[in-house]
Write an enzyme that holds these catalytic residues in place. Structure first.
Site, short mmCIF file in Angstrom:
data_model
loop_
_atom_site.label_atom_id
_atom_site.label_comp_id
_atom_site.label_asym_id
_atom_site.label_seq_id
_atom_site.Cartn_x
_atom_site.Cartn_y
_atom_site.Cartn_z
N GLU A 87 -0.60 -8.85 -1.55
CA GLU A 87 -1.18 -8.44 -0.24
C GLU A 87 -2.34 -7.51 -0.68
O GLU A 87 -2.72 -6.40 -0.17
CB GLU A 87 -0.14 -7.43 0.51
N HIS B 244 12.68 4.78 13.13
CA HIS B 244 12.54 5.14 11.79
C HIS B 244 13.10 6.59 11.10
O HIS B 244 13.06 7.40 12.12
CB HIS B 244 11.06 5.19 11.29
N HIS C 191 5.97 4.84 13.62
CA HIS C 191 6.30 5.50 12.41
C HIS C 191 5.17 6.27 11.75
O HIS C 191 5.40 6.92 10.62
CB HIS C 191 7.26 5.29 11.57
N ASP D 52 0.65 -1.06 -0.07
CA ASP D 52 0.06 0.04 -0.20
C ASP D 52 0.65 1.13 0.07
O ASP D 52 0.62 2.36 0.56
CB ASP D 52 -1.00 0.03 1.24
#
Ligand code: UD1
Ligand code: UDP
Length: 364
Positions: free
Chosen positions: A115, A239, A206, A93
């Site tokens: 996915e 991150h 994150h 995504d």
């Protein structure tokens, strides 16, 4: 066929498909990186011994999804025009995945979505990923759905039944492959965390929709937990997004909270396995937790991985409320660890070969 990837999770989750495609006679996967991520992408390509056929190196510090989407579509369109693949595969995504699907669509090249079918049902969380994956699914001609629930969603939304295949999530393949390696944890902070005494929490956070107050609440809860549990240690591989970095450095200062650079995949999995509890807002980590048999507190208000919560015991959806996070994490810390024997809802570790076999059949 051509695979597009731009970020850390896309490498982790396409690696099993690439490996299976390479072993399939007649299929020649071409790997294209947008470079939406720089250090994280390189780190993961190294973890899986992969190299890209082309890397567009699009990352800029503090970039917006719009920057990546606009540059990504332009560059990928030129790349597809030149290479003319029979199929473009995208995963998940991210903005890179959306750019790949849109560029292919405009050139009338079929798209396969690894996915497919995950939905939170709320376009604002995760943002902008919920929109990305639903647009990709509208475009895709092949939907590789990790679970039955994901497949049902796709069909309910109008996808042709013949385009939907339940394959399991490829991340389970990756976890199993990496954990077979007989290596030692290389990062000294992760090694110390994993082997040291006391209870341990591995943290990742994150998400863009958590920037500001929600992230402050999450960090507040982490500080509360470490103060109220004297034997507790927390490791947080931060991150590199500057927004996250700044907030973490300012708010997480307790001596039993260790901040470190992003870990390579093997180190991360070993550390997650050694932890008593994972706390995370990541998508992939929600699927890895039951694979590693470590419980997880999900730092989101809503999840597209409902299987984790439905199979009672693997995880709690704790949101970003400081009190609720502390309560949920404390209840996991009280339990004897790793007692859950429920089956992994996300797959069996053979998703890569399944997807390659479907593609082979489809192309012929
Ligand atoms: C993106 C994905 C998100 C995924 C996350 C994985 C979208 C919309 N979101 O998040 O789904 O969970 O990646 O990590 O695509 N940075 C570096 N080095 C890197 C990577 C990032 O310095 O290797 C910094 C840069 O300043 C960059 C910033 O992090 O501008 C944000 O990166 P970006 O890919 O835009 O992250 P997200 O969109 O938050
Ligand atoms: N991960 C890693 N090292 C780290 C943090 C995460 O290898 O220091 C892996 C983790 O195992 C998971 C993936 O990165 O598979 C998750 O990536 P991220 O949270 O960036 O993205 P998301 O899954 O939320 O899209």
């Amino acid at each position: 066929m051509l695979l597009v990837m731009g970020t850390r999770p896309e490498v982790i989750k396409t690696a099993p498909v690439i490996s299976a495609l390479k072993k399939t006679p007649g299929l020649h996967p071409i790997l294209i990186g947008t470079g939406q991520h720089r250090s994280l992408l390189d780190q993961m390509l190294h973890s899986f011994s992969l190299s890209l056929d082309e890397n567009m190196r699009l990352m800029r510090p503090g970039q917006s999804p719009t920057d990546i989407l606009s540059k990504g579509i332009t560059r990928l369109t030129a790349c597809f025009q030149h290479r003319r693949p029979a199929l473009v595969l995208v995963q998940g995504d991210t903005t890179s995945a959306l750019a790949g699907a849109l560029a292919a669509f405009h050139l009338k090249i079929p798209v396969g979505h690894i996915e497919a079918g995950l939905r939170s049902g709320d376009l604002s969380q995760p943002f902008p990923e919920e929109m990305n994956r639903s647009v990709i699914d509208d475009i895709a001609r092949l939907h590789f759905a990790p679970t039955q629930n994901n497949a049902r969603t796709l069909i309910r939304e109008g996808a042709a039944k013949s385009s939907v295949f339940i394959t399991g999530n490829t991340v389970v393949d990756s976890v199993k492959t990496l954990l077979k390696k007989k290596l030692a944890i290389r990062n000294p902070k992760a090694r110390q965390f994993s082997t040291g005494a006391g209870r341990k929490i591995l943290l990742t956070a994150h998400r863009r929709e958590s920037f500001g107050v929600p992230l402050q609440n999450i960090f507040g809860a982490i500080s509360d937990l470490v103060k109220t549990h004297e034997d507790l240690r927390i490791l947080y591989p931060i991150h590199p997004n500057p927004e996250v970095h700044r907030a973490a450095k300012r708010r997480l200062t307790h001596p039993r909270i260790t901040l470190c650079d992003p870990l390579d995949y093997f180190d991360f999995l070993k550390t997650a396995q050694a932890a008593d509890l994972i706390m995370s807002d990541s998508g992939g980590v929600q699927e890895e937790a039951p694979t590693l048999k470590t419980p997880i507190v999900v730092l989101r208000n809503i999840t597209e991985r409902g299987e984790l919560i439905a199979r009672n015991g693997w995880g709690k959806l704790s949101g970003t409320n400081r009190t609720k996070i502390v309560r949920d994490a404390s209840s996991f810390l009280k339990r004897r660890k790793k007692t859950n024997r429920a089956p992994n809802p996300f797959g069996d570790g053979r998703s890569g070969p399944r997807i390659a076999a479907i593609i082979k059949r489809w192309l012929s």
